[in-house]
Design a protein around this motif. Structure first.
Motif, PDB file in Angstrom:
ATOM      1  N   ARG A  95       0.902  -0.974   0.156  1.00  0.00           N
ATOM      2  CA  ARG A  95      -0.341  -0.042  -0.023  1.00  0.00           C
ATOM      3  C   ARG A  95       0.385   1.087   0.251  1.00  0.00           C
ATOM      4  O   ARG A  95       1.919   1.237   0.551  1.00  0.00           O
ATOM      5  CB  ARG A  95      -0.839   0.186   0.941  1.00  0.00           C
ATOM      6  CG  ARG A  95      -2.124  -0.558   1.155  1.00  0.00           C
ATOM      7  CD  ARG A  95      -2.066  -2.578   1.112  1.00  0.00           C
ATOM      8  NE  ARG A  95      -3.197  -2.969   1.456  1.00  0.00           N
ATOM      9  CZ  ARG A  95      -3.644  -4.202   1.227  1.00  0.00           C
ATOM     10  NH1 ARG A  95      -1.820  -4.944   1.135  1.00  0.00           N
ATOM     11  NH2 ARG A  95      -4.513  -4.415   0.774  1.00  0.00           N
ATOM     12  N   ILE A  96       0.620   2.249  -0.988  1.00  0.00           N
ATOM     13  CA  ILE A  96       1.937   3.124  -1.581  1.00  0.00           C
ATOM     14  C   ILE A  96       0.294   4.191  -0.728  1.00  0.00           C
ATOM     15  O   ILE A  96      -0.529   4.335  -1.689  1.00  0.00           O
ATOM     16  CB  ILE A  96       2.528   3.297  -2.226  1.00  0.00           C
ATOM     17  CG1 ILE A  96       1.856   3.259  -3.760  1.00  0.00           C
ATOM     18  CG2 ILE A  96       3.493   2.017  -1.674  1.00  0.00           C
ATOM     19  CD1 ILE A  96       2.787   2.461  -4.464  1.00  0.00           C
ATOM     20  N   PRO A  97       0.219   5.594  -1.028  1.00  0.00           N
ATOM     21  CA  PRO A  97      -0.362   6.798  -1.135  1.00  0.00           C
ATOM     22  C   PRO A  97      -0.777   6.983  -2.548  1.00  0.00           C
ATOM     23  O   PRO A  97       0.569   6.762  -3.349  1.00  0.00           O
ATOM     24  CB  PRO A  97       1.196   8.336  -0.755  1.00  0.00           C
ATOM     25  CG  PRO A  97       1.467   7.652  -0.095  1.00  0.00           C
ATOM     26  CD  PRO A  97       1.964   6.221  -0.720  1.00  0.00           C
ATOM     27  N   SER A  98      -1.553   7.314  -2.806  1.00  0.00           N
ATOM     28  CA  SER A  98      -2.066   7.368  -4.629  1.00  0.00           C
ATOM     29  C   SER A  98      -1.667   8.555  -5.328  1.00  0.00           C
ATOM     30  O   SER A  98      -0.934   8.499  -6.214  1.00  0.00           O
ATOM     31  CB  SER A  98      -3.722   7.083  -4.697  1.00  0.00           C
ATOM     32  OG  SER A  98      -3.473   8.641  -4.133  1.00  0.00           O
TER      33      SER A  98
ATOM     34  N   VAL B  61      -3.514  -0.214  -3.867  1.00  0.00           N
ATOM     35  CA  VAL B  61      -2.838  -1.564  -3.385  1.00  0.00           C
ATOM     36  C   VAL B  61      -2.147  -1.763  -4.619  1.00  0.00           C
ATOM     37  O   VAL B  61      -2.668  -1.927  -6.087  1.00  0.00           O
ATOM     38  CB  VAL B  61      -3.751  -2.348  -3.464  1.00  0.00           C
ATOM     39  CG1 VAL B  61      -3.485  -3.827  -3.512  1.00  0.00           C
ATOM     40  CG2 VAL B  61      -5.128  -1.990  -1.670  1.00  0.00           C
ATOM     41  N   LEU B  62      -1.030  -2.186  -4.556  1.00  0.00           N
ATOM     42  CA  LEU B  62      -0.333  -2.480  -5.795  1.00  0.00           C
ATOM     43  C   LEU B  62       0.456  -3.327  -5.646  1.00  0.00           C
ATOM     44  O   LEU B  62       0.654  -4.236  -4.810  1.00  0.00           O
ATOM     45  CB  LEU B  62       1.365  -1.512  -6.281  1.00  0.00           C
ATOM     46  CG  LEU B  62       2.556  -1.638  -7.349  1.00  0.00           C
ATOM     47  CD1 LEU B  62       1.700  -1.300  -8.485  1.00  0.00           C
ATOM     48  CD2 LEU B  62       3.491  -0.522  -6.511  1.00  0.00           C
ATOM     49  N   ARG B  63       0.047  -4.437  -6.666  1.00  0.00           N
ATOM     50  CA  ARG B  63       0.358  -5.712  -6.455  1.00  0.00           C
ATOM     51  C   ARG B  63       1.477  -6.143  -7.699  1.00  0.00           C
ATOM     52  O   ARG B  63       2.805  -5.251  -8.198  1.00  0.00           O
ATOM     53  CB  ARG B  63      -1.443  -6.536  -7.223  1.00  0.00           C
ATOM     54  CG  ARG B  63      -1.616  -6.453  -6.232  1.00  0.00           C
ATOM     55  CD  ARG B  63      -3.129  -7.388  -6.664  1.00  0.00           C
ATOM     56  NE  ARG B  63      -3.164  -8.483  -7.305  1.00  0.00           N
ATOM     57  CZ  ARG B  63      -3.438  -9.588  -7.819  1.00  0.00           C
ATOM     58  NH1 ARG B  63      -4.920  -9.240  -8.019  1.00  0.00           N
ATOM     59  NH2 ARG B  63      -3.156 -10.787  -8.637  1.00  0.00           N
ATOM     60  N   SER B  64       2.298  -7.095  -7.584  1.00  0.00           N
ATOM     61  CA  SER B  64       3.068  -8.120  -8.407  1.00  0.00           C
ATOM     62  C   SER B  64       3.083  -7.945  -9.507  1.00  0.00           C
ATOM     63  O   SER B  64       4.437  -7.040 -10.139  1.00  0.00           O
ATOM     64  CB  SER B  64       4.415  -8.837  -7.422  1.00  0.00           C
ATOM     65  OG  SER B  64       3.300  -9.807  -7.956  1.00  0.00           O
ATOM     66  N   ASP B  65       2.154  -7.903 -10.179  1.00  0.00           N
ATOM     67  CA  ASP B  65       2.077  -7.417 -11.694  1.00  0.00           C
ATOM     68  C   ASP B  65       1.816  -6.510 -12.187  1.00  0.00           C
ATOM     69  O   ASP B  65       1.203  -6.563 -13.301  1.00  0.00           O
ATOM     70  CB  ASP B  65       1.134  -8.860 -11.891  1.00  0.00           C
ATOM     71  CG  ASP B  65      -0.122  -8.556 -11.285  1.00  0.00           C
ATOM     72  OD1 ASP B  65      -0.310  -7.760 -10.219  1.00  0.00           O
ATOM     73  OD2 ASP B  65      -1.370  -9.444 -11.675  1.00  0.00           O
ATOM     74  N   GLY B  66       1.944  -5.128 -11.229  1.00  0.00           N
ATOM     75  CA  GLY B  66       1.526  -4.369 -11.906  1.00  0.00           C
ATOM     76  C   GLY B  66       0.485  -3.630 -11.472  1.00  0.00           C
ATOM     77  O   GLY B  66      -0.211  -2.067 -11.797  1.00  0.00           O
ATOM     78  N   LEU B  67      -0.516  -4.613 -11.175  1.00  0.00           N
ATOM     79  CA  LEU B  67      -1.172  -3.959 -10.937  1.00  0.00           C
ATOM     80  C   LEU B  67      -2.172  -3.094  -9.497  1.00  0.00           C
ATOM     81  O   LEU B  67      -1.891  -2.932  -8.971  1.00  0.00           O
ATOM     82  CB  LEU B  67      -3.177  -5.488 -10.574  1.00  0.00           C
ATOM     83  CG  LEU B  67      -3.925  -4.509 -11.058  1.00  0.00           C
ATOM     84  CD1 LEU B  67      -4.934  -4.428 -12.238  1.00  0.00           C
ATOM     85  CD2 LEU B  67      -5.635  -6.991 -10.830  1.00  0.00           C
ATOM     86  N   ILE B  68      -3.062  -1.798 -10.098  1.00  0.00           N
ATOM     87  CA  ILE B  68      -3.006  -1.422  -9.125  1.00  0.00           C
ATOM     88  C   ILE B  68      -4.486  -0.582  -8.844  1.00  0.00           C
ATOM     89  O   ILE B  68      -5.684  -1.068 -10.110  1.00  0.00           O
ATOM     90  CB  ILE B  68      -2.771   0.539  -9.981  1.00  0.00           C
ATOM     91  CG1 ILE B  68      -0.643   0.316  -9.804  1.00  0.00           C
ATOM     92  CG2 ILE B  68      -2.905   1.726  -8.687  1.00  0.00           C
ATOM     93  CD1 ILE B  68      -0.227   1.832 -10.053  1.00  0.00           C
ATOM     94  N   MET B  69      -5.149  -0.738  -7.935  1.00  0.00           N
ATOM     95  CA  MET B  69      -6.260  -0.583  -7.604  1.00  0.00           C
ATOM     96  C   MET B  69      -6.385   0.254  -6.339  1.00  0.00           C
ATOM     97  O   MET B  69      -5.845   0.128  -5.259  1.00  0.00           O
ATOM     98  CB  MET B  69      -6.884  -1.907  -6.612  1.00  0.00           C
ATOM     99  CG  MET B  69      -6.845  -3.226  -7.720  1.00  0.00           C
ATOM    100  SD  MET B  69      -8.132  -4.765  -6.970  1.00  0.00           S
ATOM    101  CE  MET B  69      -6.447  -4.664  -5.569  1.00  0.00           C
TER     102      MET B  69
END
Length: 523
Positions: A169-172, A199-207
């Motif tokens: 989790r990182i700031p948007s 929410v940043l996933r390892s495959d680059g998906l950002i939600m």
């Protein structure tokens, strides 16, 4: 002497210690060779710092500045040396990806490998609460949870190399975000969503899930108020990116209503979502958007008990003005009072409705009821005029006597003292015939006395004197005229009574019929 000076200078200016070399790992393959080979200062714990994007790191061996590609994590120095021998014992350090010092502002470039391809962005809206529906200003205030998801090609890592960490989790504000806004925003402060973490996933998906209180314009149709339903549209789309740059799609076919807080005035029937591709007049490129249609139905119980039922009860008082006796003097006053009460209800409805061409259903009911009460008041004045016809009035016309005093009187059960609705018609006709035959106004005793007077011998009776006969004739004529005037006045009063009773039932039926029509349209 020279050696003494050299030792003194050495004490004042000690020789700086050369930092231990720090080799920067590049598991993502994003850093240039100049950065990998440049010596760095080691942080406590054996960590090698990576400079953020758009920052310049001065090289210790060269005065030139080297531009660094965008890094994403500070990787432990011994990440790839797990299992190395230290102090004769075999140990491994646990690797944890730590967030680096990311750029102070978000990237302005779309995170795609091929700039000619569009970036897929999915949108999902969850309706949490309907805060307010302002029908007069046609503004819907709602509380939404907006979820946006996209793939950042530059923010990927191998989770197996980082102890299986799959998401952080990182700031948007540290990442690129699509400029998805509400097109039909009606708020004075035109702002976006709340600054929440992504929410940043390892495959680059950002939600990115962000709550928002939105004010959207909604075309309100009050034709069937308070039994109306509304359709409010929430249109989301990119403000600057066209369809060739961002391909916006809805994640589900409907909005999420599982966490919806029930509203006391509106019932939500559904929230279907549709994707539209529109080419505007200003630009030749297509612009996709996702439109959520909020289907609302008003809960009419409040308005039924506070506006409709009082109107119906007040309307039922209007026909009762025909039942009041004409000599009471309150018939017109009752009609005017009822008319004023309905005017107050009409003003209450008009204050809450938007000024439009379409008149609400309850407003039509009020107007029809007020028209009916106005007509009943006018008829009451006319009937009172008929009731108070004086002795100088003309006799009741034959058609009015036949239609009103015969047929309508029997239909409305209007009878005088000694009569009833069950009186045979031939008895009534016989009585009326006797009254017509007795227009002279003489009673049976008078007729007997006249017979005796006419039969007595003129030479033996003193009543045959001329003066006495003239006086008696004058008295009899006055009595006949008085009886005829009373009879005409009584007939006109009976006509007014029959008309009162007839219009009372007619207006009762009109009130019931209008109420049924209103409720039928509501159903």
């Amino acid at each position: 002497m020279g050696s003494m000076w050299l030792s003194a200078l050495a004490q004042l200016h000690p020789t700086p210690q050369v930092p231990s070399p720090c080799q920067v790992p590049d598991p993502l393959g994003l850093l240039p060779t100049a950065v990998l080979t440049a010596p760095k200062l080691m942080l406590p714990g054996g960590l090698c710092p990576l400079p953020p994007i758009s920052r310049h790191i001065p090289s210790l061996t060269s005065p030139q500045h080297v531009q660094v590609a965008q890094p994403h994590f500070c990787v432990p120095r011994d990440l790839h040396r797990a299992g190395a021998q230290q102090d004769g014992a075999q140990s491994s350090r646990t690797a944890h990806p730590l967030p680096c010092q990311l750029p102070s502002g978000p990237s302005a470039l779309r995170p795609v490998e091929d700039t000619d391809r569009a970036l897929n962005v999915t949108l999902q809206v969850t309706l949490s609460q309907i805060i307010d529906m302002d029908e007069r200003n046609q503004v819907l205030t709602s509380y939404l949870w907006v979820r946006q998801a996209w793939l950042d090609a530059h923010l990927t890592w191998d989770k197996d190399a980082y102890d299986g960490i799959d998401s952080i989790r990182i700031p948007s504000s540290y990442v690129w975000r699509p400029d998805i806004i509400l097109y039909n925003n009606a708020d004075d402060h035109f702002g976006g969503s709340m600054e929440t973490n992504v929410v940043l996933r390892s495959d680059g998906l950002i939600m990115w899930d962000s709550p928002a209180i939105t004010k959207s314009s909604c075309k309100v149709d009050v034709s069937y108020f308070p039994f109306d339903g509304q359709q409010c549209h929430l249109t989301f789309g990119s403000w600057t990116y066209n369809g060739n740059q961002i391909d916006l799609h809805n994640r589900l076919d409907t909005g999420d209503l599982r966490d919806f807080v029930e509203n006391v005035e509106w019932e939500v029937l559904g929230m279907p979502a549709t994707r539209n591709v529109i080419t505007y007049g200003c630009c030749s490129e297509p612009y996709p958007d996702v439109t959520y249609t909020l289907l609302l139905r008003r809960r009419a119980s409040f308005y039924v008990f506070n506006l409709l039922l009082p109107c119906i009860m007040v309307s039922l008082l209007a026909p009762l003005s025909f039942y009041l006796p004409a000599d009471s003097g309150e018939k017109v006053s009752l009609g005017v009072t009822v008319l004023l009460a309905l005017t107050v209800f009409q003003l209450l409805v008009a204050e809450s409705m938007p000024p439009s061409e379409s008149v609400p259903l309850i407003g039509k009911y009020y107007i029809a009821t007020m028209t009916m009460i106005t007509a009943s008041t006018a008829l009451t004045i006319f009937i009172m005029n008929v009731h108070h016809c004086g002795p100088g009035a003309r006799p009741v016309p034959p058609w009015a006597r036949r239609l009103i005093l015969h047929h309508m009187a029997q239909l409305c059960c209007v009878y005088e003292v000694g009569e009833s609705c069950k009186t045979p018609r031939r008895v009534l006709s016989g009585q009326m015939g006797k009254r017509d035959a007795g227009d002279s106004g003489e009673s049976p005793v008078e007729r007997e006395e006249g017979a005796e007077v006419g039969g007595c011998p003129r030479d033996c009776c003193l009543c045959h004197h001329d003066s006495l006969l003239r006086n008696v004739g004058y008295i009899a004529s006055c009595f006949r005229h008085h009886r005829a005037a009373q009879r005409r006045t009584g007939e006109w009063k009976k006509v007014a009574k029959v008309m009162d009773r007839f219009f009372m039932w007619v207006f009762f039926l009109m009130v019931i019929l209008m109420s049924m029509l209103v409720l039928g349209k509501a159903a």
